[in-house]
Design a protein around this motif. Sequence first.
Motif, PDB file in Angstrom:
ATOM      1  N   ASP A  38      15.720  -2.514  45.691  1.00 47.20           N
ATOM      2  CA  ASP A  38      14.381  -2.533  45.153  1.00 47.20           C
ATOM      3  C   ASP A  38      14.096  -3.853  44.428  1.00 47.20           C
ATOM      4  O   ASP A  38      14.994  -4.658  44.202  1.00 47.20           O
ATOM      5  N   ASN A  39      12.833  -4.055  44.067  1.00 49.03           N
ATOM      6  CA  ASN A  39      12.492  -5.251  43.302  1.00 49.03           C
ATOM      7  C   ASN A  39      13.239  -5.255  41.973  1.00 49.03           C
ATOM      8  O   ASN A  39      13.274  -4.258  41.271  1.00 49.03           O
ATOM      9  N   GLY A  40      13.816  -6.391  41.650  1.00 49.35           N
ATOM     10  CA  GLY A  40      14.528  -6.506  40.388  1.00 49.35           C
ATOM     11  C   GLY A  40      15.918  -5.912  40.436  1.00 49.35           C
ATOM     12  O   GLY A  40      16.580  -5.799  39.401  1.00 49.35           O
ATOM     13  N   SER A  44      18.486 -11.588  44.295  1.00 52.87           N
ATOM     14  CA  SER A  44      18.377 -13.048  44.179  1.00 52.87           C
ATOM     15  C   SER A  44      19.394 -13.582  43.189  1.00 52.87           C
ATOM     16  O   SER A  44      19.960 -14.664  43.376  1.00 52.87           O
ATOM     17  N   HIS A 203      13.132  -6.898  52.686  1.00 59.29           N
ATOM     18  CA  HIS A 203      12.514  -5.621  52.330  1.00 59.29           C
ATOM     19  C   HIS A 203      11.949  -4.932  53.563  1.00 59.29           C
ATOM     20  O   HIS A 203      11.274  -3.913  53.445  1.00 59.29           O
TER      21      HIS A 203
ATOM     22  N   GLY B 148      10.906 -11.770  42.204  1.00 55.43           N
ATOM     23  CA  GLY B 148       9.796 -12.048  43.097  1.00 55.43           C
ATOM     24  C   GLY B 148       8.857 -10.858  43.245  1.00 55.43           C
ATOM     25  O   GLY B 148       7.634 -10.997  43.201  1.00 55.43           O
ATOM     26  N   GLN B 150       8.537  -8.220  41.207  1.00 57.32           N
ATOM     27  CA  GLN B 150       7.879  -7.876  39.945  1.00 57.32           C
ATOM     28  C   GLN B 150       6.647  -8.750  39.735  1.00 57.32           C
ATOM     29  O   GLN B 150       5.585  -8.280  39.323  1.00 57.32           O
TER      30      GLN B 150
HETATM   31  N1  LIG Z   1      16.064 -16.259  34.433  1.00 56.41           N
HETATM   32  C1  LIG Z   1      15.944 -14.952  34.094  1.00 56.41           C
HETATM   33  N2  LIG Z   1      15.823 -14.605  32.788  1.00 56.41           N
HETATM   34  C2  LIG Z   1      15.700 -13.303  32.438  1.00 56.41           C
HETATM   35  N3  LIG Z   1      15.686 -12.290  33.296  1.00 56.41           N
HETATM   36  C3  LIG Z   1      15.808 -12.564  34.627  1.00 56.41           C
HETATM   37  C4  LIG Z   1      15.935 -13.909  35.081  1.00 56.41           C
HETATM   38  N4  LIG Z   1      16.017 -13.898  36.438  1.00 56.41           N
HETATM   39  C5  LIG Z   1      15.943 -12.592  36.804  1.00 56.41           C
HETATM   40  N5  LIG Z   1      15.816 -11.792  35.714  1.00 56.41           N
HETATM   41  C6  LIG Z   1      15.741 -10.332  35.729  1.00 56.41           C
HETATM   42  O1  LIG Z   1      16.894  -9.848  36.388  1.00 56.41           O
HETATM   43  C7  LIG Z   1      16.560  -8.780  37.249  1.00 56.41           C
HETATM   44  C8  LIG Z   1      17.022  -9.081  38.672  1.00 56.41           C
HETATM   45  O2  LIG Z   1      16.232 -10.114  39.214  1.00 56.41           O
HETATM   46  P1  LIG Z   1      16.388 -10.634  40.708  1.00 56.41           P
HETATM   47  O3  LIG Z   1      15.475 -11.805  40.858  1.00 56.41           O
HETATM   48  O4  LIG Z   1      17.827 -10.830  41.025  1.00 56.41           O
HETATM   49  O5  LIG Z   1      15.826  -9.391  41.551  1.00 56.41           O
HETATM   50  P2  LIG Z   1      15.716  -9.216  43.114  1.00 56.41           P
HETATM   51  O6  LIG Z   1      16.632  -8.123  43.474  1.00 56.41           O
HETATM   52  O7  LIG Z   1      15.860 -10.509  43.803  1.00 56.41           O
HETATM   53  O8  LIG Z   1      14.200  -8.667  43.236  1.00 56.41           O
HETATM   54  P3  LIG Z   1      13.047  -9.030  44.303  1.00 56.41           P
HETATM   55  O9  LIG Z   1      13.309  -8.218  45.508  1.00 56.41           O
HETATM   56  O10 LIG Z   1      11.812  -8.574  43.638  1.00 56.41           O
HETATM   57  O11 LIG Z   1      13.088 -10.492  44.555  1.00 56.41           O
HETATM   58  C9  LIG Z   1      15.055  -8.559  37.134  1.00 56.41           C
HETATM   59  O12 LIG Z   1      14.812  -7.473  36.270  1.00 56.41           O
HETATM   60  C10 LIG Z   1      14.545  -9.831  36.508  1.00 56.41           C
HETATM   61  O13 LIG Z   1      13.438  -9.577  35.657  1.00 56.41           O
END
Ligand SMILES: Nc1ncnc2c1ncn2[C@@H]1O[C@H](COP(=O)(O)OP(=O)(O)OP(=O)(O)O)[C@@H](O)[C@H]1O
Lengths: 246, 246, 323, 323, 305
Positions: A38-40, A44, A203, B148, B150
């Motif tokens: 899921d998102n977050g 990444s 996704h 991304g 979020q």
């Molecule tokens: N530089 C940062 N500082 C603080 N929190 C961060 C930072 N980068 C990411 N986060 C938080 O860490 C969590 C994971 O983020 P990440 O970007 O890895 O998600 P994701 O799985 O890639 O999601 P998406 O599919 O939406 O891209 C999220 O809750 C995000 O808000």
Amino acid sequence: MTAILKATGLKKRFGGIEAVKDVNFEVHPGECVVLAGDNGAGKSTIIKMISGVYQPTEGTVTFDGEKLTGKSPEAVRRAGIETIYQDLALADNLDAGLNLYLGREKMTRVLGIPVLDRKSMRNAAVEVLKSLGIVVPDPTAPVRDMSGGQRQAIAIARAIHWQAKLVILDEPTAALGVPEQREVMALIERMKKKGVAIILISHNLPDIFAAADRIIVLARGVIGGERRPSETSDEEIVRLMMGATS
Amino acid sequence: MTAILKATGLKKRFGGIEAVKDVNFEVHPGECVVLAGDNGAGKSTIIKMISGVYQPTEGTVTFDGEKLTGKSPEAVRRAGIETIYQDLALADNLDAGLNLYLGREKMTRVLGIPVLDRKSMRNAAVEVLKSLGIVVPDPTAPVRDMSGGQRQAIAIARAIHWQAKLVILDEPTAALGVPEQREVMALIERMKKKGVAIILISHNLPDIFAAADRIIVLARGVIGGERRPSETSDEEIVRLMMGATS
Amino acid sequence: MKSLLNAWSWLFLVLILGFFEIYARIETGQTFLFRIYNIQSISVAASQILLLSLGLTLVVVAGHIDLSIAFSTGLAAVVMALVIRIIGPESGWLVVILAMAAGLLSAVLVGLVNGWLVAQLNVPSFIGTLGTFGIARGVALIVAGGATVSIRSEEARSFGNGEILGIPVPVLLALVLAAACHFLLTYTKFGVHTYALGANRASVERAGVDVKKHLVMLFVISAITAGVGGLVYTGRFSAGAANAGEPILLYAVAAVFIGGASLTGGQGTVIGTVIGAFIIAVIQFGLVFSGLPPYWQFVAVGLVIIVAVLVDQSRDKLTGSLS
Amino acid sequence: MKSLLNAWSWLFLVLILGFFEIYARIETGQTFLFRIYNIQSISVAASQILLLSLGLTLVVVAGHIDLSIAFSTGLAAVVMALVIRIIGPESGWLVVILAMAAGLLSAVLVGLVNGWLVAQLNVPSFIGTLGTFGIARGVALIVAGGATVSIRSEEARSFGNGEILGIPVPVLLALVLAAACHFLLTYTKFGVHTYALGANRASVERAGVDVKKHLVMLFVISAITAGVGGLVYTGRFSAGAANAGEPILLYAVAAVFIGGASLTGGQGTVIGTVIGAFIIAVIQFGLVFSGLPPYWQFVAVGLVIIVAVLVDQSRDKLTGSLS
Amino acid sequence: QEPAKKDFTITLVPGLTTDAFYITMNRGAQAAAEALGITVDFQGAEEFDPVLQTPVLDAVIARGPDAILIAPTDATQMIEPLRRANEAGIPVVTVDTFIDDGKYQDGSGDGDFPVSSISSDNVLGGRMAARAMAEDMGGKGKVYISNVRPGISTTDQREAGFKAEMSEKFPEIEVLDTQYNENDASLAASQFQAVLARNPDIAGVFGANLFSAIGAGNGVAGADKADDVTVIAFDAPPSIVDNIKSGVVDAAIAQHPAEIGYYGVMTAYAVLTGQSVPTAIGTGFTVIDADNVDDEAIAKFIYSE
Ligand SMILES: Nc1ncnc2c1ncn2[C@@H]1O[C@H](COP(=O)(O)OP(=O)(O)OP(=O)(O)O)[C@@H](O)[C@H]1O
Ligand SMILES: Nc1ncnc2c1ncn2[C@@H]1O[C@H](COP(=O)(O)OP(=O)(O)OP(=O)(O)O)[C@@H](O)[C@H]1O
Ligand SMILES: [Mg+2]
Ligand SMILES: [Mg+2]
């Protein structure tokens, strides 16, 4: 076959947030591992820990038998890992050719003096993009002036243009048109055939099932489950994404 | 029922490139029109001409009987059109609440003096995002620190949170997780029921077919064809995208 | 597009030259432009500005700023003069060259400190170079004992005031350095990375470029061109002054911005900066030449700076609607 | 996070105050900090810097810069003095208030021109305000006839040198304006839009904010606080000088950046700027007080500016690894 | 204050710290301090400007020296800040420049409290420059003044004196508009060249401070006009003296800063030890030109570096 990439006990904190908690997985040559979630969920963040953009709070990454943890993005790239980031990270003021070759520019000699070969880089960019089904109307324009999908394609081209042993793609088709999406999927297939290992973040369930040899599902920073596409279903994957324990 | 939005003879040049050439279409209340088309076809350019970000080189847009052409983004928004742009355009240094309410901030009174109500905006943002299936770990963090998806969700929330007569969505689900994609599709359905007109841009064929009342396919800046989902197929749409004339 | 931009800056320069030419013919019956003397005077003044702004252009393209050039110039000027004084001017060119090397080295040290602060310690460049501004200033004054260090060296004098093929040495030096900077920014990897750095640091970082090393080099280049400005100063005036560069700082920065650079980085060209420096020098010379009362000159310089950029703006509009 | 940032700037201010206190006790047996005279002197010096940097903070947060404040101050000072001189000081407070209004108005005019240039004509703010810098300077000098305009008005004198409840009037004014700017930036829509503008112009534009109007207001606010600086100057020194603001321009800009703002915009707080201005004033006063030779003071100021930011940096690292 | 106390501390606050004139003044002050066995500190601002001088003065007052020698940066504007020293019981002696009308202890004016003024009259210096210029030019021709920037009292006074003398005594000399160079020698040079381009018959430049003079001198030399154009400099640091020797500068009006510093310390000491002092001491000028530049008697008027 031994794994080419091994992530062990990866963990990352941002301030008070634990974005990734104790993640372990392996990728083998010629294999496409999909990171779903899921998102977050932390996808990444995990790949940035592999590519050297973030240092893990805990845990290690080994690649081809060598420890990657602590290395710079430059060193990781030299070791043979190419990455397309979700935020693309293009230099908006440069043209497609220079973005494609950034850090590895082609040079030519004029009167014996080595100078940038802008033209040949530009031509190469047009070629690579065409192979992805993308036509750039004005190759001398800065990428700032390009459409969302054209920009995405440049980022993909940047990663696949080099002979890497592992290619990481963070939502590579997000902004692409339907024909281009199909091109990228075909490309992943071709790279696999050549023995390149691939980590794909997506996704798009049909894409995930089409490309994956293994699907690793993340939920809130931990691995919720790992499945082979043949053994699972859309609905199970979505359930895992939403935090159901397997 | 009369059309709420009418675009007539729209044309846009950038330097030597004619990105959009003579585009005409209408949108009716409660109807979802999908703009489909390959990368660089001119979709984002068209919606920016509607929302006032670009002025058309030629052509006019009328909304609710009034001429929109030449108006500022502010005036267009006040007239009842909300837009989510492909490039999101978030203020990265502000939190989700302030981004959601940007330009229409909630105020409260302290000792009779009107001041920003950051807390209630933040709470509202958490609520709206929850309704999209998104949990923000730290609602006081700037959106720069968010994933991304979020960020994408905040941009969507910004458009749907206001009672608009027309909502324009440029690839709204591009970065969203599977559950969130479903939420957005459901949301579009709910808005249509309420009589809101919708213009959706998407590269996802299943989504296009699920949401659209009419599909307008663009190719290289001109409308290549218009179809009702019930009368066409995936393959025909893709053919139209690639420039086949209907 | 880039060449077009330069064409418009040229146009503005040509416009003000034309204005002064017509004015001069009508008012005094003389020519303004077609006198070697005038051209030389303007070029020397422009080259003193240019030497401070050449390296600065690269720093600004990368999205940073370097205020310390104001006193890198002064430090180099003072150190050069002191070395000549201490060794004695009798040793001729040898001592002058040694002194110039020492002066340049002192400027390079400032550049290294700037680079270290910005690249390694992540100090914002505005603050970091403001800090070294103060430090270089203090050191230059301490070394010089607070005043100017005058020298008597025929060689140094001819370095600052001589001509080669009718071109004053300072102008020649400035043009050679301008050509070098232009080459660096336009034809090398270093230049591409500088532009990319100004647009998006992540892009170069992820492309595997050693951004820290790159930043240090940028600040060293900036210090070198400013330092050469100090050497020229000492040669021209037979005296090294700690504040040799300070009054020029604002003009040097203005030249870079008139030349098309932007505070946010990623934009700017060396050719633009050269034109910017010449625009400033021509205005300063032309206004005195035209006999405008002194306070009105301040107003006129302000207006011309604004109009210079407006001309640049209208280019965008014109090409936007025409092409 | 924002409050934490301020906490660290405070900490640095406290550190240097502590340093000077210990130094003073050891060297002279006196207290440094706990003397009303010292506190007043430092505060007045800080407030003169602050008046130039308050409005500037807002402009910098929005991603722009305003160099013209150097001479908005001078213009306001000269106009105020001239009005008092022309009408004559006999009319008491009435003429002083009229004169202050006139002075402020002249500064506002500069702000309007800046806003028009930047918002309407898209001139980069660095160049646009450098242009009005020259124009305001010339106009102030022309109006003043080149000299300082001295006045003899008991009321103006008491405005610049008086105290209310033991607090010097300039300090009071600066604090009131600081509170107003802080309120504006933190608690109002205007403030949010200013931050958003600095981060991403498109975000506010598409949110339907009239960005051009917003920019004009920012430059007018900047001109107003700088103009008040000019009024205070004329009151303090019983004379209006066109140069009133120019020597403190660099300090004013430094205060904003020490306070946490960045060239790229979107960052900075009024509280940070206040602390920045006090850090500068304390160092200047403290170094003279401690008897450090003048040229070493330049070095020390440069070092302290860098260290001030390094302390701020280490905060990020510490909180990053701790929490 | 008990008269028995001997180890006084006096602080000398110059107009600016980075000028050979004030550095030389400090040398004179240190010489007097050594002779008397007292301490003289040197503390000032980086530019000749009241906004910058005031905080320095405030801090000096806080440090509490027994007396302050100061070159006020403005006659009106420094009255208020200096009043605070007076109120703190610190005797003030003004050196070089003065406050108010320069006439102290006569019960008139706001700035009546300093005990003494030891000045070299900048207006008079400007007049002497005009005389030297006129003499060299034969009493007619076009001249202009190269100055730093408007609003600096010392250089403004030199300019005023120069213009007054020319209009009163030398009606055949035309004084053109002043050119301001911001202390940038390079700009001063370019300005001379522009003035020359406009007025090919320009016959003289008065450089009102060091950088104005060496810049103008460089401009003249660059135009090969050293023989036709008279350059008069104000102040006599070694770089000007070198320029006189090489013929780029024709003459310099040397003030006597060392004398000022010396008398300043002596005067303050006298006040501190309860003796009476004159309220005004004037120091003279010396004109240095190619004829006398190598004289032994002149050497002591060359400023130190
Ligand atoms: N530089 C940062 N500082 C603080 N929190 C961060 C930072 N980068 C990411 N986060 C938080 O860490 C969590 C994971 O983020 P990440 O970007 O890895 O998600 P994701 O799985 O890639 O999601 P998406 O599919 O939406 O891209 C999220 O809750 C995000 O808000
Ligand atoms: N500001 C601009 N300047 C110059 N060219 C532009 C500009 N914006 C867009 N273009 C060009 O116009 C064409 C249409 O762009 P647009 O962004 O409308 O495409 P799109 O249909 O939204 O594509 P995508 O699906 O990839 O987002 C593209 O070729 C693009 O390169
Ligand atoms: Mg992600
Ligand atoms: Mg698009």
